[in-house]
Design an enzyme around this catalytic site. Sequence first.
Site, PDB file in Angstrom:
ATOM      1  N   LEU A  76     -48.508  87.531  -2.575  1.00 57.94           N
ATOM      2  CA  LEU A  76     -48.914  88.943  -3.232  1.00 57.94           C
ATOM      3  C   LEU A  76     -50.417  89.415  -2.595  1.00 57.94           C
ATOM      4  CD1 LEU A  76     -48.899  88.776  -6.914  1.00 57.94           C
ATOM      5  CD2 LEU A  76     -46.943  90.531  -5.698  1.00 57.94           C
ATOM      6  N   ASN A 130     -43.719  94.054 -10.781  1.00 60.03           N
ATOM      7  CA  ASN A 130     -43.590  92.987 -10.298  1.00 60.03           C
ATOM      8  C   ASN A 130     -43.090  92.202 -11.049  1.00 60.03           C
ATOM      9  OD1 ASN A 130     -42.638  91.467  -8.764  1.00 60.03           O
ATOM     10  ND2 ASN A 130     -43.921  91.274  -6.995  1.00 60.03           N
ATOM     11  N   CYS A 133     -42.257  88.090  -8.750  1.00 58.84           N
ATOM     12  CA  CYS A 133     -42.509  87.487  -7.425  1.00 58.84           C
ATOM     13  C   CYS A 133     -42.214  85.348  -7.757  1.00 58.84           C
ATOM     14  CB  CYS A 133     -43.960  87.610  -6.782  1.00 58.84           C
ATOM     15  SG  CYS A 133     -44.328  86.919  -6.021  1.00 58.84           S
ATOM     16  N   LYS A 168     -38.315  95.625 -12.138  1.00 57.60           N
ATOM     17  CA  LYS A 168     -38.336  95.058 -10.967  1.00 57.60           C
ATOM     18  C   LYS A 168     -38.163  93.788 -11.020  1.00 57.60           C
ATOM     19  CE  LYS A 168     -38.333  93.899  -5.848  1.00 57.60           C
ATOM     20  NZ  LYS A 168     -39.036  94.541  -4.481  1.00 57.60           N
ATOM     21  N   THR A 196     -36.483  88.231  -3.998  1.00 55.45           N
ATOM     22  CA  THR A 196     -36.170  87.539  -3.034  1.00 55.45           C
ATOM     23  C   THR A 196     -35.223  86.521  -4.005  1.00 55.45           C
ATOM     24  OG1 THR A 196     -38.824  86.825  -2.824  1.00 55.45           O
ATOM     25  CG2 THR A 196     -37.584  87.663  -1.151  1.00 55.45           C
ATOM     26  N   THR A 270     -36.521  93.872   4.020  1.00 58.44           N
ATOM     27  CA  THR A 270     -36.775  93.168   5.359  1.00 58.44           C
ATOM     28  C   THR A 270     -36.059  93.557   6.385  1.00 58.44           C
ATOM     29  OG1 THR A 270     -36.149  91.229   4.583  1.00 58.44           O
ATOM     30  CG2 THR A 270     -35.730  90.740   6.827  1.00 58.44           C
TER      31      THR A 270
HETATM   32  C1  LIG Z   1     -42.682  89.862   3.740  1.00 54.58           C
HETATM   33  C2  LIG Z   1     -41.966  89.882   2.264  1.00 54.58           C
HETATM   34  C3  LIG Z   1     -42.920  90.105   1.958  1.00 54.58           C
HETATM   35  C4  LIG Z   1     -42.713  90.655   0.112  1.00 54.58           C
HETATM   36  N1  LIG Z   1     -43.627  91.827  -0.744  1.00 54.58           N
HETATM   37  C5  LIG Z   1     -43.017  91.624  -2.388  1.00 54.58           C
HETATM   38  C6  LIG Z   1     -44.460  92.899  -2.795  1.00 54.58           C
HETATM   39  O1  LIG Z   1     -45.403  92.284  -2.468  1.00 54.58           O
HETATM   40  N2  LIG Z   1     -43.342  92.673  -4.223  1.00 54.58           N
HETATM   41  C7  LIG Z   1     -42.147  92.898  -4.258  1.00 54.58           C
HETATM   42  O2  LIG Z   1     -41.844  93.872  -5.103  1.00 54.58           O
HETATM   43  N3  LIG Z   1     -41.754  92.186  -3.787  1.00 54.58           N
HETATM   44  C8  LIG Z   1     -41.741  92.268  -2.561  1.00 54.58           C
HETATM   45  N4  LIG Z   1     -40.858  91.444  -1.414  1.00 54.58           N
HETATM   46  C9  LIG Z   1     -39.914  92.102  -1.635  1.00 54.58           C
HETATM   47  C10 LIG Z   1     -38.982  93.149  -1.351  1.00 54.58           C
HETATM   48  O3  LIG Z   1     -38.893  94.632  -1.647  1.00 54.58           O
HETATM   49  C11 LIG Z   1     -37.063  92.927  -1.622  1.00 54.58           C
HETATM   50  O4  LIG Z   1     -37.082  93.158  -2.868  1.00 54.58           O
HETATM   51  C12 LIG Z   1     -36.425  91.471  -1.077  1.00 54.58           C
HETATM   52  O5  LIG Z   1     -36.699  91.125  -0.109  1.00 54.58           O
HETATM   53  C13 LIG Z   1     -35.112  91.552  -0.631  1.00 54.58           C
HETATM   54  O6  LIG Z   1     -34.965  92.602   0.185  1.00 54.58           O
HETATM   55  P1  LIG Z   1     -34.514  93.313   1.790  1.00 54.58           P
HETATM   56  O7  LIG Z   1     -33.451  91.896   1.862  1.00 54.58           O
HETATM   57  O8  LIG Z   1     -34.078  94.151   2.178  1.00 54.58           O
HETATM   58  O9  LIG Z   1     -35.731  92.315   2.040  1.00 54.58           O
HETATM   59  C14 LIG Z   1     -41.251  90.931  -0.793  1.00 54.58           C
HETATM   60  C15 LIG Z   1     -40.176  91.116   0.784  1.00 54.58           C
HETATM   61  C16 LIG Z   1     -40.669  90.441   1.884  1.00 54.58           C
HETATM   62  C17 LIG Z   1     -39.509  89.834   2.823  1.00 54.58           C
END
Ligand SMILES: Cc1cc2nc3c(=O)[nH]c(=O)nc-3n(C[C@H](O)[C@H](O)[C@H](O)COP(=O)(O)O)c2cc1C
Length: 306
Positions: A76, A130, A133, A168, A196, A270
């Site tokens: 974060l 969120n 996390c 979320k 994630t 991603t």
């Molecule tokens: C580098 C990175 C940083 C992330 N930061 C946040 C964040 O600050 N807040 C949040 O709710 N999700 C965060 N996520 C999760 C993404 O928003 C998403 O829910 C998750 O990566 C699954 O989607 P994707 O497979 O398309 O990446 C982050 C993911 C990645 C890879």
Amino acid sequence: MGLTPDMQAALGRLTLRNPIMVAAGTFGYGVEYRDLVDLSELGAVVTRSLTLTPRMGNPPPRVAETPAGMLNAIGLQNDGVDAFIIETLPRLREAGATVIASVAGETLEEYVQVAAKLSRAEGVAALELNLSCPNQARGGMEFGVQPELTAQVVAAVRQATDLPLIAKLSPNGGEIAPAAQAAVAAGAEAICLINTLLGVAVDAHRRQFRLASKVGGLSGPAVKPIAQYHLWRVRQSLPDTPLIGVGGVSSAEDAIEFILLGAHAVQIGTANYVQPTIALEIVQGLRDYLTTHGFPSVDAIRGLVQ
Ligand SMILES: Cc1cc2nc3c(=O)[nH]c(=O)nc-3n(C[C@H](O)[C@H](O)[C@H](O)COP(=O)(O)O)c2cc1C
């Protein structure tokens, strides 16, 4: 040639010009990309998660590549909600972005304070809590996998803001439906899933974990079937709640799959790292799909796969 399909996505009180958004934390604050991507053409920009005070995030290395995905433990990192409101939000507004602010916290009070500040600011369309996390020592995911805690945070934030609220949620507690139901009962208007998945990665040569914090969150194509499973399951238990699908989307076809399973909107995470213009390409790909197959709107394909 058929008519241009209606791309609008209605998520309760929030209507987006199309259902494609960039996911929290994967597109900076959005403004970093405004020379490359016309932010006004995206359904919405979800900001990186905002906390009450600035956070440095976790020590490096905090990203590792994995088969068909990545593991991150960013933790974060953000400039804090006040700096966002003063410096970043006006630039997002200027760029014509529909802004969904992601709210994070270590305590219930922190969520409430961040949400209250954002709802007094001009130009925030909705809040995404969120509650998922995996990279925080305190708070974060724990609020989203225990339905009673989920309900408490959502209810408290609901008191503090009139903005549309999206919860979320995390796949790391097993089934998401109980927390999703609790969130909706407490006042969330939409559910976003998934964040994630917990994972580790090991470097056999250095005989160490690849991430300084050892544990991270897995994202990317590897998680798509899991995200789709959860979307489909939550759809069954909350048929009337707008759902936002996220996890492993890297093409228009991936996004269409989520919509067919019942998603009202889809977020791209991603894949932005691979191709920063991918979300716009997916908007166009979705439009082309609807046109080619003669569907009048995005709504017409939602939930066709039961
Ligand atoms: C580098 C990175 C940083 C992330 N930061 C946040 C964040 O600050 N807040 C949040 O709710 N999700 C965060 N996520 C999760 C993404 O928003 C998403 O829910 C998750 O990566 C699954 O989607 P994707 O497979 O398309 O990446 C982050 C993911 C990645 C890879």
